[in-house]
Write a protein that holds these residues in place. Structure first.
Motif, PDB file in Angstrom:
ATOM      1  N   VAL A  81      94.456  61.891  70.115  1.00  0.00           N
ATOM      2  CA  VAL A  81      95.884  62.000  69.791  1.00  0.00           C
ATOM      3  C   VAL A  81      96.282  63.465  69.641  1.00  0.00           C
ATOM      4  N   ALA A  82      95.418  64.258  69.004  1.00  0.00           N
ATOM      5  CA  ALA A  82      95.712  65.690  68.842  1.00  0.00           C
ATOM      6  C   ALA A  82      95.846  66.370  70.199  1.00  0.00           C
ATOM      7  N   PHE A  83      94.949  66.039  71.133  1.00  0.00           N
ATOM      8  CA  PHE A  83      95.035  66.633  72.477  1.00  0.00           C
ATOM      9  C   PHE A  83      96.293  66.165  73.210  1.00  0.00           C
ATOM     10  N   PHE A  84      96.681  64.908  73.023  1.00  0.00           N
ATOM     11  CA  PHE A  84      97.890  64.394  73.658  1.00  0.00           C
ATOM     12  C   PHE A  84      99.146  65.062  73.104  1.00  0.00           C
ATOM     13  N   CYS A  85      99.060  65.605  71.898  1.00  0.00           N
ATOM     14  CA  CYS A  85     100.214  66.286  71.294  1.00  0.00           C
ATOM     15  C   CYS A  85     100.410  67.702  71.843  1.00  0.00           C
ATOM     16  N   VAL A  86      99.392  68.246  72.485  1.00  0.00           N
ATOM     17  CA  VAL A  86      99.477  69.638  72.957  1.00  0.00           C
ATOM     18  C   VAL A  86     100.516  69.824  74.062  1.00  0.00           C
ATOM     19  N   PRO A  87     100.543  68.987  75.142  1.00  0.00           N
ATOM     20  CA  PRO A  87     101.566  69.194  76.192  1.00  0.00           C
ATOM     21  C   PRO A  87     103.008  69.152  75.683  1.00  0.00           C
ATOM     22  N   PRO A  88     103.403  68.132  74.860  1.00  0.00           N
ATOM     23  CA  PRO A  88     104.782  68.169  74.354  1.00  0.00           C
ATOM     24  C   PRO A  88     105.044  69.369  73.456  1.00  0.00           C
ATOM     25  N   ALA A  89     104.015  69.868  72.798  1.00  0.00           N
ATOM     26  CA  ALA A  89     104.201  71.055  71.952  1.00  0.00           C
ATOM     27  C   ALA A  89     104.571  72.262  72.812  1.00  0.00           C
ATOM     28  N   ALA A 148     109.384  75.766  74.660  1.00  0.00           N
ATOM     29  CA  ALA A 148     110.245  76.330  75.705  1.00  0.00           C
ATOM     30  C   ALA A 148     111.720  76.150  75.389  1.00  0.00           C
ATOM     31  N   SER A 149     112.035  75.363  74.354  1.00  0.00           N
ATOM     32  CA  SER A 149     113.431  75.070  74.036  1.00  0.00           C
ATOM     33  C   SER A 149     114.123  76.263  73.378  1.00  0.00           C
ATOM     34  N   PRO A 150     115.375  76.536  73.761  1.00  0.00           N
ATOM     35  CA  PRO A 150     116.124  77.616  73.118  1.00  0.00           C
ATOM     36  C   PRO A 150     116.670  77.220  71.748  1.00  0.00           C
ATOM     37  N   GLN A 151     116.643  75.922  71.441  1.00  0.00           N
ATOM     38  CA  GLN A 151     117.143  75.435  70.156  1.00  0.00           C
ATOM     39  C   GLN A 151     116.089  75.660  69.063  1.00  0.00           C
ATOM     40  N   LEU A 152     116.529  76.212  67.957  1.00  0.00           N
ATOM     41  CA  LEU A 152     115.618  76.574  66.875  1.00  0.00           C
ATOM     42  C   LEU A 152     114.873  75.362  66.335  1.00  0.00           C
ATOM     43  N   LEU A 153     115.569  74.231  66.197  1.00  0.00           N
ATOM     44  CA  LEU A 153     114.941  73.028  65.641  1.00  0.00           C
ATOM     45  C   LEU A 153     113.808  72.538  66.537  1.00  0.00           C
ATOM     46  N   CYS A 154     114.055  72.473  67.832  1.00  0.00           N
ATOM     47  CA  CYS A 154     113.032  72.021  68.781  1.00  0.00           C
ATOM     48  C   CYS A 154     111.873  73.016  68.846  1.00  0.00           C
ATOM     49  N   VAL A 176     106.192  74.524  67.217  1.00  0.00           N
ATOM     50  CA  VAL A 176     105.230  75.320  66.438  1.00  0.00           C
ATOM     51  C   VAL A 176     104.447  74.422  65.488  1.00  0.00           C
ATOM     52  N   LEU A 177     105.157  73.526  64.782  1.00  0.00           N
ATOM     53  CA  LEU A 177     104.499  72.617  63.840  1.00  0.00           C
ATOM     54  C   LEU A 177     103.530  71.677  64.546  1.00  0.00           C
ATOM     55  N   LEU A 178     103.973  71.136  65.685  1.00  0.00           N
ATOM     56  CA  LEU A 178     103.125  70.207  66.434  1.00  0.00           C
ATOM     57  C   LEU A 178     101.889  70.921  66.971  1.00  0.00           C
ATOM     58  N   MET A 179     102.077  72.117  67.506  1.00  0.00           N
ATOM     59  CA  MET A 179     100.954  72.886  68.027  1.00  0.00           C
ATOM     60  C   MET A 179      99.983  73.267  66.907  1.00  0.00           C
ATOM     61  N   GLY A 180     100.533  73.672  65.766  1.00  0.00           N
ATOM     62  CA  GLY A 180      99.685  74.059  64.631  1.00  0.00           C
ATOM     63  C   GLY A 180      98.873  72.901  64.088  1.00  0.00           C
ATOM     64  N   HIS A 212     103.661  80.608  81.107  1.00  0.00           N
ATOM     65  CA  HIS A 212     104.090  79.909  82.317  1.00  0.00           C
ATOM     66  C   HIS A 212     104.701  78.531  82.069  1.00  0.00           C
ATOM     67  N   VAL A 213     104.438  77.920  80.932  1.00  0.00           N
ATOM     68  CA  VAL A 213     105.020  76.607  80.621  1.00  0.00           C
ATOM     69  C   VAL A 213     106.112  76.734  79.566  1.00  0.00           C
ATOM     70  N   SER A 214     105.794  77.449  78.490  1.00  0.00           N
ATOM     71  CA  SER A 214     106.792  77.601  77.420  1.00  0.00           C
ATOM     72  C   SER A 214     107.812  78.688  77.710  1.00  0.00           C
ATOM     73  N   GLY A 215     107.512  79.538  78.674  1.00  0.00           N
ATOM     74  CA  GLY A 215     108.493  80.525  79.106  1.00  0.00           C
ATOM     75  C   GLY A 215     108.631  81.748  78.232  1.00  0.00           C
ATOM     76  N   PHE A 216     107.587  82.119  77.505  1.00  0.00           N
ATOM     77  CA  PHE A 216     107.649  83.346  76.707  1.00  0.00           C
ATOM     78  C   PHE A 216     107.739  84.544  77.657  1.00  0.00           C
ATOM     79  N   ARG A 217     108.635  85.462  77.330  1.00  0.00           N
ATOM     80  CA  ARG A 217     108.912  86.563  78.251  1.00  0.00           C
ATOM     81  C   ARG A 217     108.024  87.775  78.043  1.00  0.00           C
ATOM     82  N   SER A 218     107.469  87.921  76.864  1.00  0.00           N
ATOM     83  CA  SER A 218     106.632  89.092  76.620  1.00  0.00           C
ATOM     84  C   SER A 218     105.267  88.677  76.084  1.00  0.00           C
TER      85      SER A 218
END
Length: 349
Positions: free
Chosen positions: A54-62, A67-73, A78-82, A208-214
């Motif tokens: 289940v933990a591994f299955f949570c990684v892709p949606p994390a 990648a979302s520009p919305q702070l809540l998402c 971050v919480l799901l990945m952590g 490449h997936v989450s779109g971090f620019r730096s």
């Protein structure tokens, strides 16, 4: 039993009493092994393997949420990945180091390398040596299995308990590499490559997936996710041993006395039970008595162990998380800075 003045109030026992102690551990082992044999594969290993899955299955949606520009998402990502990282690198590495994920030795070695090196950024041989052959073999023996690796006496108590643990993700691979001296070249090369693979994979996916620019923002995100449970991780490592009975290598008690006097259970905690595993939280006594058991099996045999120890008038130590935190905060100098006093628990045997 007679008091022995030459052992500082310890117990001087006859050969019969010594045999009784040996038979107590054997009796408890038979009870536990009987329950293990009666348990299904699902109970012995399946439940814990499913939690890791289940933990591994949570990684892709994390990664997608990050990648979302919305702070809540983004915060949810971050919480799901952590949380997923904590389950994989604490529960997963701990079970893998004990070979509790598979009955096959070959698969056991594979999972140890995967969880400890790729996911946990540490060396499998060094981790197994330190945890299995030192900490478990010499629990609370001063200088060997007394959790010395988590001590930093030069740090003030507030920094040590609440700030320094945040650096664990950075310190972990550095400590691993520093302990590789003297190991086989193949182990050194494998550890470096596997640790690099685990770190770079997360970094590459953030770009490449989450779109971090730096690169800096990706690295900061990695640090935040990996350090999310570092504070309770360090707390748990010291709360359950340091401050209890400590022994010397030459004057140590029989195994059942060593584990019942030098190991403590924390109460059930929904968050930490699922992320760290029962064997590190509310079944730590059971884990040290029977380290080959999975988290769920430790929980299943817990009533048997607690009842047996109560009947034999042996301690079954339990204390709350906040209670231990207060103890360490107020007695930090005594417990973490100065060398702990050795307990003359059983004297000559």
């Amino acid at each position: 039993m007679m008091q022995s003045p030459e052992t500082g109030g310890g117990w001087k026992e006859s050969g019969t009493e010594e045999l009784e102690k040996e038979s107590m551990m054997m009796e408890l082992t038979r009870l536990v092994q009987k329950m293990v044999k009666e348990s299904s594969w699902w109970e012995r290993r399946g439940i814990d393997c499913s939690i890791l899955a289940v933990a591994f299955f949570c990684v892709p949606p994390a990664f997608l949420l990050l990648a979302s520009p919305q702070l809540l998402c983004f915060s949810a990502g971050v919480l799901l990945m952590g949380a997923a990282h904590a389950v994989i690198t604490v529960k997963g590495t701990h079970l893998a180091s004990h070979g509790a994920l598979s009955e096959s030795r070959a698969w056991g070695k594979f999972w140890a390398v995967f969880f400890i090196e790729v996911c946990g950024s540490f060396s499998a041989p060094v981790g197994i040596q330190g945890h299995i052959k030192m900490h478990h073999a010499h629990t609370n023996v001063v200088g060997l299995g007394d959790s010395s690796v988590w001590k930093a006496p030069f740090l003030p108590r507030t920094v040590y308990l609440f700030v320094a643990p945040l650096a664990v993700p950075v310190i972990t691979p550095l400590v691993a590499f520093s302990h590789l001296r003297g190991h086989l070249a193949v182990h050194v090369v494998r550890t470096v490559l596997m640790v690099a693979l685990g770190l770079y994979s997360q970094y590459w996916l953030l770009i490449h997936v989450s779109g971090f620019r730096s690169p800096l923002s990706a690295l900061l995100c990695m640090l935040a996710c990996r350090a999310m449970f570092s504070v309770p991780f360090i707390h748990v490592n010291i709360f359950q041993h340091i401050g209890l009975e400590m022994f010397s290598l030459t004057r140590r008690p029989k195994r059942i006395y060593q584990m019942t006097h030098g190991v403590l259970n924390l109460p059930r905690n929904l968050l930490l039970d699922w992320t760290f595993g029962h064997s590190l939280i509310n079944c730590h006594v059971e884990h040290h008595l029977f380290p080959f058991l999975s988290d769920h099996m430790c929980l299943k045999v817990k009533p048997i162990v607690s009842k047996f120890l109560s009947e034999k008038q042996l301690p079954y130590l339990e204390d709350g998380y906040l209670s231990r935190l207060r103890l360490f905060f107020h007695r930090y100098q005594e417990l973490m800075v100065f060398a702990p006093p050795i307990t003359e628990l059983v004297g000559l045997q």
